[in-house]
Design a protein around this motif. Structure first.
Motif, PDB file in Angstrom:
ATOM      1  N   LYS A 265      35.688  32.221  44.137  1.00 34.15           N
ATOM      2  CA  LYS A 265      35.886  31.925  45.633  1.00 34.15           C
ATOM      3  C   LYS A 265      34.859  32.553  46.441  1.00 34.15           C
ATOM      4  O   LYS A 265      34.285  32.308  47.609  1.00 34.15           O
ATOM      5  CB  LYS A 265      37.242  32.361  46.248  1.00 34.15           C
ATOM      6  N   LEU A 266      34.727  33.703  46.001  1.00 34.01           N
ATOM      7  CA  LEU A 266      33.717  34.735  46.541  1.00 34.01           C
ATOM      8  C   LEU A 266      32.323  34.120  46.595  1.00 34.01           C
ATOM      9  O   LEU A 266      31.509  34.167  47.676  1.00 34.01           O
ATOM     10  CB  LEU A 266      33.611  36.292  45.762  1.00 34.01           C
TER      11      LEU A 266
ATOM     12  N   LYS B  62      42.115  35.731  54.080  1.00 32.99           N
ATOM     13  CA  LYS B  62      42.667  34.486  55.123  1.00 32.99           C
ATOM     14  C   LYS B  62      41.948  33.346  55.277  1.00 32.99           C
ATOM     15  O   LYS B  62      42.225  32.346  55.417  1.00 32.99           O
ATOM     16  CB  LYS B  62      42.871  35.393  56.305  1.00 32.99           C
ATOM     17  N   GLU B  63      40.683  33.730  55.429  1.00 33.91           N
ATOM     18  CA  GLU B  63      39.527  32.271  55.506  1.00 33.91           C
ATOM     19  C   GLU B  63      39.683  31.580  54.577  1.00 33.91           C
ATOM     20  O   GLU B  63      39.053  30.177  54.796  1.00 33.91           O
ATOM     21  CB  GLU B  63      38.171  32.789  56.199  1.00 33.91           C
ATOM     22  N   TRP B  64      40.141  31.924  53.300  1.00 37.34           N
ATOM     23  CA  TRP B  64      40.032  30.950  52.001  1.00 37.34           C
ATOM     24  C   TRP B  64      41.159  29.670  52.387  1.00 37.34           C
ATOM     25  O   TRP B  64      41.296  28.858  51.631  1.00 37.34           O
ATOM     26  CB  TRP B  64      40.099  31.595  50.972  1.00 37.34           C
ATOM     27  N   GLY B  65      42.158  30.162  53.086  1.00 39.64           N
ATOM     28  CA  GLY B  65      43.271  29.086  53.287  1.00 39.64           C
ATOM     29  C   GLY B  65      44.243  29.068  51.891  1.00 39.64           C
ATOM     30  O   GLY B  65      44.791  27.956  51.696  1.00 39.64           O
ATOM     31  N   ILE B  66      44.533  30.323  51.172  1.00 44.15           N
ATOM     32  CA  ILE B  66      45.084  30.085  50.298  1.00 44.15           C
ATOM     33  C   ILE B  66      46.234  30.988  50.379  1.00 44.15           C
ATOM     34  O   ILE B  66      46.252  32.254  50.904  1.00 44.15           O
ATOM     35  CB  ILE B  66      44.322  30.617  48.891  1.00 44.15           C
ATOM     36  N   GLU B  67      47.538  30.647  49.902  1.00 45.75           N
ATOM     37  CA  GLU B  67      48.596  31.469  49.947  1.00 45.75           C
ATOM     38  C   GLU B  67      48.702  32.278  48.641  1.00 45.75           C
ATOM     39  O   GLU B  67      48.681  31.413  47.562  1.00 45.75           O
ATOM     40  CB  GLU B  67      49.999  30.689  50.396  1.00 45.75           C
TER      41      GLU B  67
ATOM     42  N   GLY C 293      58.754  37.535  31.473  1.00 45.97           N
ATOM     43  CA  GLY C 293      58.112  38.497  32.528  1.00 45.97           C
ATOM     44  C   GLY C 293      58.218  37.903  34.090  1.00 45.97           C
ATOM     45  O   GLY C 293      58.664  36.762  34.128  1.00 45.97           O
ATOM     46  N   LEU C 294      58.051  38.664  34.820  1.00 48.80           N
ATOM     47  CA  LEU C 294      58.118  38.328  36.424  1.00 48.80           C
ATOM     48  C   LEU C 294      56.521  38.353  36.742  1.00 48.80           C
ATOM     49  O   LEU C 294      56.533  38.772  37.965  1.00 48.80           O
ATOM     50  CB  LEU C 294      58.817  38.931  37.021  1.00 48.80           C
ATOM     51  N   LYS C 295      55.933  37.871  36.042  1.00 50.02           N
ATOM     52  CA  LYS C 295      54.414  37.926  36.561  1.00 50.02           C
ATOM     53  C   LYS C 295      53.605  37.066  37.781  1.00 50.02           C
ATOM     54  O   LYS C 295      54.424  35.818  37.592  1.00 50.02           O
ATOM     55  CB  LYS C 295      53.514  37.885  35.589  1.00 50.02           C
ATOM     56  N   GLU C 296      53.018  37.347  38.422  1.00 54.05           N
ATOM     57  CA  GLU C 296      52.348  36.497  39.447  1.00 54.05           C
ATOM     58  C   GLU C 296      51.671  35.503  38.533  1.00 54.05           C
ATOM     59  O   GLU C 296      51.150  35.744  37.665  1.00 54.05           O
ATOM     60  CB  GLU C 296      51.695  37.376  40.419  1.00 54.05           C
ATOM     61  N   LYS C 297      51.772  34.261  39.385  1.00 56.34           N
ATOM     62  CA  LYS C 297      50.672  33.494  38.920  1.00 56.34           C
ATOM     63  C   LYS C 297      49.490  32.985  40.008  1.00 56.34           C
ATOM     64  O   LYS C 297      49.859  33.123  41.051  1.00 56.34           O
ATOM     65  CB  LYS C 297      51.489  32.007  38.507  1.00 56.34           C
ATOM     66  N   CYS C 298      48.421  32.903  39.229  1.00 60.58           N
ATOM     67  CA  CYS C 298      47.220  32.538  40.061  1.00 60.58           C
ATOM     68  C   CYS C 298      47.486  31.182  41.003  1.00 60.58           C
ATOM     69  O   CYS C 298      47.887  30.117  40.391  1.00 60.58           O
ATOM     70  CB  CYS C 298      45.903  32.469  39.234  1.00 60.58           C
ATOM     71  N   ALA C 299      47.221  31.431  42.397  1.00 64.34           N
ATOM     72  CA  ALA C 299      47.394  30.242  43.170  1.00 64.34           C
ATOM     73  C   ALA C 299      46.572  28.979  42.826  1.00 64.34           C
ATOM     74  O   ALA C 299      46.862  28.059  43.390  1.00 64.34           O
ATOM     75  CB  ALA C 299      47.291  30.396  44.505  1.00 64.34           C
ATOM     76  N   ILE C 300      45.474  29.079  42.022  1.00 66.30           N
ATOM     77  CA  ILE C 300      44.366  28.254  42.038  1.00 66.30           C
ATOM     78  C   ILE C 300      44.590  27.633  40.276  1.00 66.30           C
ATOM     79  O   ILE C 300      44.622  26.489  40.145  1.00 66.30           O
ATOM     80  CB  ILE C 300      42.972  28.743  42.138  1.00 66.30           C
ATOM     81  N   CYS C 301      44.770  28.764  39.471  1.00 68.25           N
ATOM     82  CA  CYS C 301      44.583  28.094  37.993  1.00 68.25           C
ATOM     83  C   CYS C 301      46.118  28.255  37.335  1.00 68.25           C
ATOM     84  O   CYS C 301      46.062  27.678  36.211  1.00 68.25           O
ATOM     85  CB  CYS C 301      43.517  28.860  37.311  1.00 68.25           C
TER      86      CYS C 301
ATOM     87  N   LEU D  25      45.460  35.748  43.393  1.00 62.52           N
ATOM     88  CA  LEU D  25      44.453  35.196  42.505  1.00 62.52           C
ATOM     89  C   LEU D  25      44.174  35.909  41.510  1.00 62.52           C
ATOM     90  O   LEU D  25      44.198  36.989  41.412  1.00 62.52           O
ATOM     91  CB  LEU D  25      43.214  35.022  43.492  1.00 62.52           C
ATOM     92  N   CYS D  26      43.804  35.194  40.304  1.00 59.89           N
ATOM     93  CA  CYS D  26      43.217  36.122  39.254  1.00 59.89           C
ATOM     94  C   CYS D  26      41.911  36.497  39.553  1.00 59.89           C
ATOM     95  O   CYS D  26      41.171  35.789  40.654  1.00 59.89           O
ATOM     96  CB  CYS D  26      43.401  35.253  37.967  1.00 59.89           C
ATOM     97  N   GLY D  27      41.351  37.219  38.692  1.00 59.71           N
ATOM     98  CA  GLY D  27      40.059  37.611  38.891  1.00 59.71           C
ATOM     99  C   GLY D  27      38.969  36.640  38.756  1.00 59.71           C
ATOM    100  O   GLY D  27      37.865  36.671  39.630  1.00 59.71           O
ATOM    101  N   ASP D  28      39.159  35.770  37.839  1.00 56.46           N
ATOM    102  CA  ASP D  28      38.220  34.733  37.590  1.00 56.46           C
ATOM    103  C   ASP D  28      38.074  33.566  39.033  1.00 56.46           C
ATOM    104  O   ASP D  28      37.029  33.470  39.593  1.00 56.46           O
ATOM    105  CB  ASP D  28      38.594  33.701  36.667  1.00 56.46           C
TER     106      ASP D  28
END
Ligand SMILES: [Zn+2]
Length: 55
Positions: free
Chosen positions: A38-39, A22-27, A2-10, A30-33
């Motif tokens: 982060k929220l 933007k204020e999280w500084g993450i490009e 697949g060409l699924k996106e991967k979570c930038a964190i996990c 993200l997955c829901g978890d």
């Protein structure tokens, strides 16, 4: 394959994509978890305690 996106964190494959704020500084995506974690980190007590009045 697949060409699924991967979570930038996990780094897990993301089915439901969330965009980091933007204020999280993450490009990237993200997955829901991780998004909800982060929220909590950035906005503690806000939005999440919807049932507080039931205590
Ligand atoms: Zn994640």
């Amino acid at each position: 394959m697949g060409l699924k996106e991967k979570c930038a964190i996990c780094s897990q494959e993301v089915k439901l994509q969330f965009k980091a704020m933007k204020e999280w500084g993450i490009e990237g995506t993200l997955c829901g978890d991780c998004y909800s974690k982060k929220l909590h980190d950035y906005y503690p007590g806000d939005h999440v305690r919807v049932n507080k009045h039931l205590d």
